[in-house]
Design a protein around this motif. Structure first.
Motif, short mmCIF file in Angstrom:
data_model
loop_
_atom_site.label_atom_id
_atom_site.label_comp_id
_atom_site.label_asym_id
_atom_site.label_seq_id
_atom_site.Cartn_x
_atom_site.Cartn_y
_atom_site.Cartn_z
N LEU A 65 -5.27 11.10 2.45
CA LEU A 65 -4.62 10.02 1.84
C LEU A 65 -5.35 9.79 0.45
O LEU A 65 -4.69 9.26 -0.44
CB LEU A 65 -4.70 8.82 2.85
CG LEU A 65 -3.63 8.58 3.86
CD1 LEU A 65 -4.15 7.45 4.97
CD2 LEU A 65 -2.24 8.48 3.42
N ARG A 97 1.74 9.35 2.56
CA ARG A 97 1.83 10.68 2.07
C ARG A 97 2.75 11.36 3.08
O ARG A 97 2.56 11.25 4.25
CB ARG A 97 0.50 11.59 1.77
CG ARG A 97 -0.24 11.01 0.67
CD ARG A 97 -1.00 12.20 -0.10
NE ARG A 97 -1.83 11.97 -0.73
CZ ARG A 97 -1.78 11.52 -2.12
NH1 ARG A 97 -0.67 11.35 -2.75
NH2 ARG A 97 -2.79 11.16 -2.81
N LYS A 102 -1.89 4.88 5.80
CA LYS A 102 -3.24 3.79 6.03
C LYS A 102 -2.82 2.84 7.07
O LYS A 102 -1.57 2.34 7.12
CB LYS A 102 -3.72 3.39 4.54
CG LYS A 102 -4.43 4.41 3.59
CD LYS A 102 -5.56 3.56 3.17
CE LYS A 102 -6.22 4.53 1.96
NZ LYS A 102 -7.32 4.91 2.36
N ASP A 115 -5.79 4.23 10.32
CA ASP A 115 -5.57 5.13 9.71
C ASP A 115 -4.97 6.35 10.31
O ASP A 115 -5.45 6.77 11.55
CB ASP A 115 -6.67 5.54 8.77
CG ASP A 115 -7.24 4.78 7.68
OD1 ASP A 115 -6.31 3.84 7.34
OD2 ASP A 115 -8.07 5.00 6.91
#
Length: 101
Positions: free
Chosen positions: A14, A20, A38, A93
């Motif tokens: 990330l 992503r 995240k 995350d």
């Protein structure tokens, strides 16, 4: 035919991003993607044109389908049929494989 050994958890980082996606393989309507999110990030409501499976490599995510919510932890997989509206919430995350077939 090709052979390739990948360390999936290391493929997408990330850094300063909140989301992503990296496509690892794609053939017609099928694909294998790795996605990183995240904590508290959301992938808004959408549908998949293919049946799909989500395998969590790291973290924890929630998938919301109308009135149903599923929590998927590291090492777990959730499979679902195409054309179902859903959204994704990262509880931590997270990194996960998205397999569309």
């Amino acid at each position: 035919m090709f052979f390739n050994v990948l360390k999936a958890k290391e493929l997408v980082n990330l850094d300063d991003a909140t989301f992503r996606k990296e496509t690892l393989m794609e053939n017609n309507n099928s694909s294998l993607n790795i996605i990183a999110l995240k904590k508290d990030e959301i992938i808004d409501t959408h549908t998949s044109a293919e049946d799909a499976a989500v395998y969590v490599l790291d973290g924890e995510i929630e998938l919301h389908f109308d009135a149903e919510k599923f929590t998927v932890d590291k090492g777990e997989i959730l499979m679902f049929k195409k054309d179902l509206q859903h959204k994704v919430l990262a509880r931590k995350d997270s990194k996960f494989l998205l397999i569309k077939i």
